[in-house]
Design a protein around this motif. Structure first.
Motif, short mmCIF file in Angstrom:
data_model
loop_
_atom_site.label_atom_id
_atom_site.label_comp_id
_atom_site.label_asym_id
_atom_site.label_seq_id
_atom_site.Cartn_x
_atom_site.Cartn_y
_atom_site.Cartn_z
N GLY A 46 0.77 -1.17 -0.14
CA GLY A 46 -0.25 -0.11 0.02
C GLY A 46 0.79 1.31 -0.04
N GLY A 62 2.44 3.50 -5.48
CA GLY A 62 1.78 2.68 -6.61
C GLY A 62 0.63 1.88 -6.35
N PHE A 107 -2.95 -5.67 0.67
CA PHE A 107 -2.36 -5.84 1.85
C PHE A 107 -1.13 -5.15 2.15
CE2 PHE A 107 -4.42 -9.30 -0.29
CZ PHE A 107 -5.10 -9.69 0.74
N THR A 113 3.18 -2.54 6.97
CA THR A 113 3.34 -1.81 7.94
C THR A 113 1.64 -1.44 8.86
OG1 THR A 113 3.04 0.30 6.88
CG2 THR A 113 5.22 -0.75 7.16
N GLY A 115 8.59 10.00 5.30
CA GLY A 115 9.17 10.18 4.05
C GLY A 115 9.29 11.53 4.01
N ARG A 137 5.41 13.56 0.88
CA ARG A 137 5.07 12.15 0.41
C ARG A 137 3.95 11.63 1.45
NH1 ARG A 137 5.67 6.87 2.11
NH2 ARG A 137 5.54 5.37 0.45
N VAL A 184 2.68 -9.89 2.60
CA VAL A 184 2.65 -10.98 1.73
C VAL A 184 3.89 -11.62 1.55
CG1 VAL A 184 2.26 -11.23 -0.71
CG2 VAL A 184 0.68 -9.73 0.30
N ASP A 222 5.01 -3.91 -4.02
CA ASP A 222 5.45 -4.08 -2.73
C ASP A 222 7.04 -3.39 -2.61
OD1 ASP A 222 6.26 -6.36 -4.17
OD2 ASP A 222 6.19 -7.79 -2.80
N ARG A 279 18.75 12.29 4.01
CA ARG A 279 17.58 13.06 3.47
C ARG A 279 17.05 13.58 4.73
NH1 ARG A 279 13.22 11.87 5.58
NH2 ARG A 279 12.51 9.82 4.98
N TRP A 288 19.86 6.74 3.33
CA TRP A 288 19.50 5.35 2.63
C TRP A 288 20.71 5.24 1.43
CZ3 TRP A 288 14.56 7.90 2.17
CH2 TRP A 288 14.20 8.84 1.02
N GLY A 297 5.59 -0.36 -10.22
CA GLY A 297 6.29 0.71 -9.41
C GLY A 297 7.79 0.04 -9.08
N ASP A 298 8.33 0.56 -7.97
CA ASP A 298 9.57 0.20 -7.47
C ASP A 298 9.84 -1.46 -7.53
OD1 ASP A 298 10.22 2.51 -7.26
OD2 ASP A 298 10.55 2.49 -5.10
N GLY A 303 10.51 8.42 -9.59
CA GLY A 303 10.25 7.09 -9.22
C GLY A 303 8.91 7.02 -8.82
C1 LIG Z 1 8.22 4.81 3.93
C2 LIG Z 1 8.73 5.33 2.79
C3 LIG Z 1 9.30 6.53 2.84
C4 LIG Z 1 9.65 7.01 1.44
N1 LIG Z 1 10.35 8.47 1.45
C5 LIG Z 1 10.40 8.84 0.15
C6 LIG Z 1 11.34 10.20 0.22
O1 LIG Z 1 11.00 10.85 1.08
N2 LIG Z 1 11.28 10.60 -1.17
C7 LIG Z 1 11.33 9.77 -2.21
O2 LIG Z 1 11.55 10.29 -3.45
N3 LIG Z 1 10.92 8.53 -2.20
C8 LIG Z 1 10.46 8.03 -0.99
N4 LIG Z 1 9.92 6.74 -1.00
C9 LIG Z 1 9.78 6.01 -2.21
C10 LIG Z 1 8.90 6.19 -3.10
O3 LIG Z 1 7.53 6.55 -2.46
C11 LIG Z 1 8.68 5.12 -4.11
O4 LIG Z 1 9.87 4.99 -4.67
C12 LIG Z 1 7.80 5.61 -5.26
O5 LIG Z 1 6.48 6.32 -4.82
C13 LIG Z 1 7.42 4.16 -5.86
O6 LIG Z 1 6.19 3.70 -5.25
P1 LIG Z 1 5.90 2.14 -4.95
O7 LIG Z 1 4.60 2.17 -4.53
O8 LIG Z 1 6.39 1.22 -6.21
O9 LIG Z 1 6.88 1.94 -3.78
P2 LIG Z 1 6.66 2.27 -2.15
O10 LIG Z 1 6.12 3.51 -2.18
O11 LIG Z 1 8.11 2.04 -1.63
O12 LIG Z 1 5.70 1.26 -1.51
C14 LIG Z 1 5.75 -0.01 -1.32
C15 LIG Z 1 4.93 -0.60 -0.22
O13 LIG Z 1 4.94 -1.94 -0.16
C16 LIG Z 1 4.77 -2.26 1.29
N5 LIG Z 1 5.49 -3.66 1.26
C17 LIG Z 1 6.73 -4.03 1.05
N6 LIG Z 1 6.76 -5.38 1.41
C18 LIG Z 1 5.56 -5.93 1.49
C19 LIG Z 1 5.03 -7.15 1.53
N7 LIG Z 1 5.82 -8.26 1.64
N8 LIG Z 1 3.78 -7.36 2.19
C20 LIG Z 1 2.96 -6.28 2.08
N9 LIG Z 1 3.44 -4.88 1.77
C21 LIG Z 1 4.66 -4.96 1.37
C22 LIG Z 1 5.58 -1.17 2.03
O14 LIG Z 1 5.50 -0.99 3.38
C23 LIG Z 1 5.43 0.05 1.11
O15 LIG Z 1 4.25 0.51 1.81
C24 LIG Z 1 9.47 6.29 0.40
C25 LIG Z 1 8.89 5.03 0.29
C26 LIG Z 1 8.48 4.34 1.59
C27 LIG Z 1 7.74 3.14 1.52
#
Ligand SMILES: Cc1cc2nc3c(=O)[nH]c(=O)nc-3n(C[C@H](O)[C@H](O)[C@H](O)COP(=O)(O)OP(=O)(O)OC[C@H]3O[C@@H](n4cnc5c(N)ncnc54)[C@H](O)[C@@H]3O)c2cc1C
Length: 418
Positions: free
Chosen positions: A18, A21, A39, A42, A49, A110, A139, A166, A192, A290, A310-311, A323
């Protein structure tokens, strides 16, 4: 004539993660009429962030979902200021005169964006079925053929499709591409932190660094680079202090590792006195470090009924601030390819379309981001023109693009389903 009742059956979508993305996908799929469970590992009790960039390519997607970043305190980027490490201004560029993009390029906290996405996804009011958000739900496994998610506590959920959102340390990626493809340190890390703009403006020796609204400011050393930009209605300055990883203690892959002001000042010790005076304003309790992770290109984006976004699919380094935008584009593509009325039997062909739409673009932005992180000398810097990358990144509407590709695909589809 008998009605095709399957047309009105929403898809059951399971989303692992969650973050930005996962929540954009969940909200969009809810608005398409589907039944979504997210799912999240956290408890989301205290999201953290700093600021993130929302480029025009991400901004349009949010507006489509009814989210307006400026209402969340996001501010438009209006200028670029480039200083050398000693604090001498080298270049000041007006971005508003270049503002040819379909939506504004803004900096947003964020946490504010994440909160809004969550609130709108689970709200009882609004179109579609409210998203079910299961926090503290890790997961650990997915069966891609049956679209079954397994949580750490052993419970299982079966849907029609699973989205692996995730993040950088994704478990779902291992299932799609195997454990060999995984993020690795890029050799660079990032401190940061945030400093109130007022604190900088109050000091006459450094006030000029924070004089303009919406100014993307950077100070370039030989191997270290400091980047600052405002968020929260231009009141809070977000800093990224990029440096070789061997100079700082970042370990592992987390977003929340503590760091010390002493270490920050030591790593940026060769920078000019005014720059260091500004860094000295940091509140250590907000300082994180980081490691900037990179990863090779994934050979496929989905396996069976499990698709990455996403990531999880393409960890991004921060150099072009793309990102979150590319994660939102992936999510918008999935949403556009699964309109209400999509049958369970259509999912595999839609995921093949998703991969064909997203693979080239996401990886091209990832590669140009990597290039812009290189340490260049003064002369090399002058020769590089990043304008093309910005135009490519910003002038794109993934919602519209994927909708068009789907329409063409459906018009031309004559043979059996994939
Ligand atoms: C806490 C946090 C702080 C961030 N701070 C910054 C920032 O300050 N500046 C910046 O540029 N980018 C930051 N980022 C990264 C940025 O938000 C992401 O790179 C970008 O938004 C891509 O989004 P995403 O949904 O692919 O990944 P993310 O935003 O990283 O979301 C992934 C989510 O999946 C959850 N997750 C991971 N593994 C599991 C699992 N096994 N089961 C269930 N859930 C799981 C994580 O807890 C997270 O909520 C941060 C990410 C996080 C999680």
């Amino acid at each position: 004539m008998a009605q095709d009742s399957s047309k009105d059956v929403p898809l059951k979508v399971l989303v692992a993660g969650g973050g930005i993305g996962g929540l954009v996908a969940a909200l969009g799929l809810r608005q398409q009429g589907h039944d979504v469970i997210v799912f999240e590992r956290t408890d989301l009790a205290k999201e953290f962030g700093a600021a993130i960039h929302i480029g025009p390519n991400g901004h349009g997607i949010l507006k489509n979902l009814g989210i307006f970043p400026e209402e969340l305190g996001a501010n438009q980027f209006e200028k670029f200021a480039d200083y050398d490490a000693q604090g001498e201004l080298k270049n000041l560029m007006d971005l508003l005169s270049l503002d040819v993009w379909p939506h504004k390029w803004v900096g947003c906290h964020r946490v504010a964006l994440h909160e809004k996405l969550k609130e709108k996804a689970i709200a009882l009011e609004g179109p579609g079925i409210p998203v079910t958000l299961k926090t503290s739900s890790i997961v650990v496994d997915v069966d891609p053929e049956s679209a079954t998610v397994v949580l750490e506590d052993g419970s299982k959920y079966t849907g029609d499709i699973v989205l692996g959102a995730d993040g950088v340390s994704s478990n779902t990626r291992k299932i799609v591409v195997g454990p060999e493809i995984k993020p690795r340190g890029s050799g660079k890390s990032l401190f940061r932190f945030m400093i109130p703009r007022e604190a900088i403006q109050k000091n006459p020796r450094i006030a000029h660094f924070a004089q303009y609204n919406g100014c993307m400011t950077s100070w370039h050393g030989e191997v270290c680079r400091l980047v600052m930009y405002p968020c929260v209605n231009n009141t809070l300055m977000n800093f990224g202090a990029i440096h070789p990883s061997y100079m700082s203690p970042a370990k592992g892959e987390g977003w929340d590792q503590e760091a010390s002001k002493e270490k920050l000042l030591e790593v940026f010790g060769a920078f000019g006195p005014q720059v260091k005076e500004m860094l000295d304003l940091v509140d250590s309790s907000t300082l994180k470090v980081w490691s900037l992770l990179d990863m090779e290109r994934i050979p496929r984006w989905y396996k069976g009924r499990l698709a990455l976004l996403g990531d999880a699919a393409h960890p991004f380094m921060p150099y072009q601030g793309q990102g979150a935008c590319v994660a939102m584009e992936d999510a918008a593509s999935i949403v556009a390819l699964l309109p209400r009325g999509t049958s369970k039997d259509d999912i595999l062909e839609r995921l093949a379309l998703y991969q064909s739409i997203r693979d080239e673009r996401a990886h091209r932005i990832q590669a140009s981001t990597r290039n812009s992180g290189q340490d260049l000398g003064e002369e090399e810097k002058r020769q590089v023109d990043w304008t093309n990358s910005f135009q490519y990144n910003f002038n794109h509407d993934e919602w519209q693009n994927s909708t068009k590709v789907l329409q063409e695909y459906l018009r031309n589809r004559t043979g059996p389903r994939i």
